[in-house]
Design an enzyme around this catalytic site. Structure first.
Site, short mmCIF file in Angstrom:
data_model
loop_
_atom_site.label_atom_id
_atom_site.label_comp_id
_atom_site.label_asym_id
_atom_site.label_seq_id
_atom_site.Cartn_x
_atom_site.Cartn_y
_atom_site.Cartn_z
N HIS A 98 5.86 -5.50 51.87
CA HIS A 98 4.70 -5.07 52.66
C HIS A 98 3.70 -4.32 51.78
O HIS A 98 3.79 -3.09 51.68
CB HIS A 98 5.15 -4.14 53.78
CG HIS A 98 5.95 -4.81 54.85
ND1 HIS A 98 5.38 -5.28 56.01
CD2 HIS A 98 7.26 -5.10 54.93
CE1 HIS A 98 6.31 -5.83 56.77
NE2 HIS A 98 7.47 -5.74 56.13
N CYS A 154 5.80 -10.80 54.54
CA CYS A 154 7.16 -10.74 55.08
C CYS A 154 7.46 -11.98 55.92
O CYS A 154 7.59 -13.06 55.37
CB CYS A 154 7.38 -9.43 55.82
SG CYS A 154 9.10 -8.92 55.73
N GLU A 181 0.72 -3.60 52.43
CA GLU A 181 -0.20 -2.77 53.24
C GLU A 181 0.20 -1.30 53.27
O GLU A 181 -0.66 -0.43 53.40
CB GLU A 181 -0.31 -3.35 54.67
CG GLU A 181 0.92 -3.22 55.58
CD GLU A 181 1.95 -4.33 55.42
OE1 GLU A 181 1.98 -4.98 54.35
OE2 GLU A 181 2.76 -4.54 56.36
N LEU A 223 -4.53 12.73 71.22
CA LEU A 223 -5.86 13.27 70.96
C LEU A 223 -6.22 13.07 69.50
O LEU A 223 -7.28 13.50 69.06
CB LEU A 223 -5.87 14.77 71.27
CG LEU A 223 -5.87 15.17 72.74
CD1 LEU A 223 -5.77 16.67 72.88
CD2 LEU A 223 -7.12 14.66 73.43
N GLY A 224 -5.33 12.48 68.75
CA GLY A 224 -5.61 12.28 67.34
C GLY A 224 -5.13 13.43 66.47
O GLY A 224 -5.76 13.76 65.47
N THR A 249 -8.45 23.51 78.28
CA THR A 249 -8.11 24.20 77.03
C THR A 249 -7.48 25.56 77.33
O THR A 249 -6.45 25.92 76.75
CB THR A 249 -9.37 24.37 76.15
OG1 THR A 249 -9.87 23.07 75.86
CG2 THR A 249 -9.05 25.09 74.86
N GLN A 250 -8.08 26.28 78.27
CA GLN A 250 -7.52 27.60 78.62
C GLN A 250 -6.08 27.46 79.08
O GLN A 250 -5.21 28.23 78.70
CB GLN A 250 -8.35 28.23 79.75
CG GLN A 250 -9.76 28.61 79.34
CD GLN A 250 -10.52 29.22 80.52
OE1 GLN A 250 -9.98 30.04 81.25
NE2 GLN A 250 -11.75 28.81 80.71
N GLN A 304 7.78 -15.97 54.79
CA GLN A 304 8.91 -16.83 55.17
C GLN A 304 8.40 -18.09 55.89
O GLN A 304 8.90 -19.19 55.65
CB GLN A 304 9.89 -16.05 56.06
CG GLN A 304 10.51 -14.85 55.34
CD GLN A 304 11.42 -14.00 56.24
OE1 GLN A 304 11.51 -14.22 57.44
NE2 GLN A 304 12.08 -13.02 55.65
N LYS A 318 -11.60 24.67 81.14
CA LYS A 318 -10.33 25.02 81.82
C LYS A 318 -9.09 24.35 81.22
O LYS A 318 -8.07 25.01 81.00
CB LYS A 318 -10.42 24.68 83.32
CG LYS A 318 -10.85 25.83 84.19
CD LYS A 318 -9.75 26.88 84.38
CE LYS A 318 -10.16 27.93 85.38
NZ LYS A 318 -10.82 29.12 84.90
N GLU A 333 10.66 17.97 76.51
CA GLU A 333 11.21 17.59 75.20
C GLU A 333 10.59 18.35 74.03
O GLU A 333 11.15 18.38 72.94
CB GLU A 333 11.11 16.08 74.98
CG GLU A 333 9.79 15.50 75.38
CD GLU A 333 9.91 14.00 75.64
OE1 GLU A 333 8.88 13.32 75.50
OE2 GLU A 333 11.00 13.53 75.97
N1 GLN Z 1 12.14 -11.05 60.65
C1 GLN Z 1 12.09 -11.20 59.23
C2 GLN Z 1 13.29 -10.58 58.55
O1 GLN Z 1 13.98 -9.78 59.11
C3 GLN Z 1 10.80 -10.63 58.66
C4 GLN Z 1 10.64 -9.16 58.87
C5 GLN Z 1 9.22 -8.68 58.68
O2 GLN Z 1 8.26 -9.45 58.76
N2 GLN Z 1 9.05 -7.40 58.45
O3 GLN Z 1 13.58 -10.92 57.43
#
Ligand code: GLN
Length: 545
Positions: free
Chosen positions: A509, A383, A511, A17-18, A194-195, A387, A192, A152
């Site tokens: 990364h 990443c 991001e 539900l966020g 919610t209740q 590569q 309902k 759980e």
């Molecule tokens: N598979 C690659 C590694 O393990 C790159 C991993 C990734 O992109 N996060 O190095």
């Protein structure tokens, strides 16, 4: 402030539900009133962390500075609050049991029978209070993953019950999220579910203090009154959470509903007008773009938006910073070939090749890199994307046609990407990659140094394989330069092609560190490069007309 206050966010009826966005929005409003606030997520599954989960199962795995592999909700927390999280901010049932069992093996329970209650619940309570006990926070918000009433979730709800009782009124409250569905046949909003959800919570001895009701339509007063009366909360504690066009609207929607006020009142804390100036500046820019760029996101998990959550959010931050809309076009790497790369990619203003694991889709990623390198289209490789940029260069510029990563082909004659010595003996998959924040020194006259405006940076990693330094000289002589290096190990963290328009591959990364208050400089620069590329492309075609 003397004691840390605790807010538990639980959810009923349907999950997803966020809760994460509501928790992050509430935290934002409290932070914007000067309260030092953090958020924690408790996940009821048995994986010790989500690092071993396929992105299709649970979305992206988010990595913190201290190298914890965590739930993607922590990404929202950081993006909203601009405060780093850590391992303590995400705890799973697996981790709880692991530590209880380790204690048992060490004999710490002194011959007692180890049980869910009290041992598991005590461990949960301990984990909830770790952040509060640091003294760094006035308020700790704990989001309980999953749905109240599920088997759980039971130990978590019991831990919440005990903590509420122990900490006392005004020190711990429960915000419960429910769904108020609209039945179009009847033209009615239904209370309902919610209740029943509140009743399920009460069967475990926990009273909801505040209700946040997810709805597609405005809740009329009579519905609010009914919910308050039947669910045992004050009318002002019935908060509507209406569908929003962007998650970044939710803090303001919660402010309009008075969620911060009602929560602070229950915690016996002062409330004031939150300062959301920076936040609203971002929102205004985000909603009023002056142009648009189209970025291709090349990955193999593109069917599920959540797989690349942090990348998509980083583009939203970077777009607002550049006052443009970043339209992200997802392109499945498995569908890209030498024959169709041009037709699939030629309209793009920039291309991001995504992170990933395993062989599936890598040839498509390599073709994407070849095309954008030859066409000088702005490129960011993250990443695995970095590569693949290295492999592409080795194959098509150095003419080493079987160059590869040993992740994909252990027998390659040219392992440009290879395992570090320290990784070779490791067999366990969970928590054993190069994880978390590592230093990186930047070369003068590089894009990286100009972008970061600094000689040393710290970025977060999650990978096992590395650029093989045996090939560094050879690839640099051919024109791909390692512009970022780890100061201790010499590992290559960034590659660039100076003769290209804008070509950057990063082993880390970026991001994960982009937030509303601090859009990531690399994403900001990449979007800017895409915008310049688009402008030049248009002026060339106009000149030709
Ligand atoms: N598979 C690659 C590694 O393990 C790159 C991993 C990734 O992109 N996060 O190095």
């Amino acid at each position: 402030m003397a004691t840390t206050k605790y807010i538990f966010v639980t959810g009923g009826v349907t999950s997803s539900l966020g809760k994460g966005i509501i928790a992050a929005s509430l935290a934002k409003l409290l932070q914007a009133q000067g309260y030092k606030t953090t958020i924690q997520k408790l996940d009821p599954y048995i994986n010790v962390d989500p690092g071993t989960l396929n992105p299709y199962e649970h979305g992206e795995c988010y990595v913190t500075d201290d190298g914890a592999e965590t739930d993607l909700d922590l990404g929202h927390y950081e993006r909203f609050l601009n405060v780093p999280t850590s391992q303590s901010n995400n705890v799973t049932t697996g981790r709880i049991y692991q530590s209880v069992i380790e204690k048992e093996r060490r004999g710490e329970f002194l011959g007692k029978t180890v049980q869910v209650i009290p041992h598991i619940t005590d461990e949960i309570k301990h984990r909830v209070q770790i952040l509060g006990q640091t003294g760094d926070y006035d308020i700790v918000i704990t989001e309980i993953g999953g749905t109240v009433g599920d088997i759980e979730s039971l130990p978590y709800v019991e831990a919440v019950r005990q903590l509420k009782w122990e900490l006392g009124e005004n020190n711990a409250i429960v915000v419960h999220l429910t769904l108020v569905p609209f039945l179009s046949a009847a033209g009615e909003l239904k209370t309902k579910p919610t209740q029943h959800s509140v009743k399920t919570l009460m069967e475990s001895g926990v009273m909801a203090d505040v209700l946040v009701c997810r709805t597609e339509h405005e809740l009329p007063n009579e519905v609010r009154t009914k919910l308050a009366k039947f669910c045992n909360v004050r009318p002002e504690a019935v908060i509507q959470s209406i569908d929003a066009s962007t998650i970044y609207d939710v803090p303001n929607l919660m402010l309009d509903e008075g969620l911060d006020k009602v929560v602070l009142k229950k915690l016996a804390l002062e409330s004031s007008q939150p300062n959301l100036t920076r936040w609203n500046q971002f929102l205004t820019r985000h909603k009023n773009p002056k142009g648009e760029v189209v970025i291709g996101l090349i990955g193999k998990y593109v069917e599920l938006q959540d797989s690349y959550k942090s990348i998509l959010e980083a583009f939203i931050h970077a777009g607002a910073e550049n006052e443009v809309k970043v339209k992200v076009e997802s392109i499945h790497s498995e569908h890209l070939t030498k024959a169709n790369a041009a037709s699939q990619l030629k309209h793009l203003d920039g291309v991001l090749v995504a992170p990933g694991f395993g062989e599936r889709g890598i040839e498509g990623k390599i073709e994407a890199v070849r095309f954008v390198r030859e066409q000088s289209i702005p490129f960011l490789g993250i990443c695995l994307g970095m590569q693949m940029a290295v492999i592409e260069y080795a194959r098509n510029v150095l003419n080493l046609t079987d160059a590869n990563s040993t992740e994909m082909n252990e027998a390659t004659a040219h392992p440009f990407i290879d395992l570090m010595e320290s990784q070779k003996a490791i067999t366990d998959k969970g928590g054993t990659m190069r994880l978390g924040a590592w230093d990186c020194n930047l070369l003068d006259d590089s894009i990286a140094k100009e972008v970061y405006q600094s000689s040393t940076i710290k970025e977060r990693h999650r990978h096992r394989y590395e650029f093989n330094n045996d090939y560094k000289q050879q690839i640099e002589d051919a024109g791909m330069i390692a512009t970022g290096l780890n100061p201790e190990t010499g590992l290559v963290e960034i590659v660039e092609i100076p003769e290209h328009n804008w070509f950057v591959g990063v082993q880390y990364h970026p991001e994960y560190k982009s937030t509303v208050a601090n859009p990531h400089p690399l994403f900001v620069a990449f979007v800017k490069a895409a915008l310049n590329f688009k402008t030049n492309k248009n002026s060339v075609s106009m000149a030709q007309n």
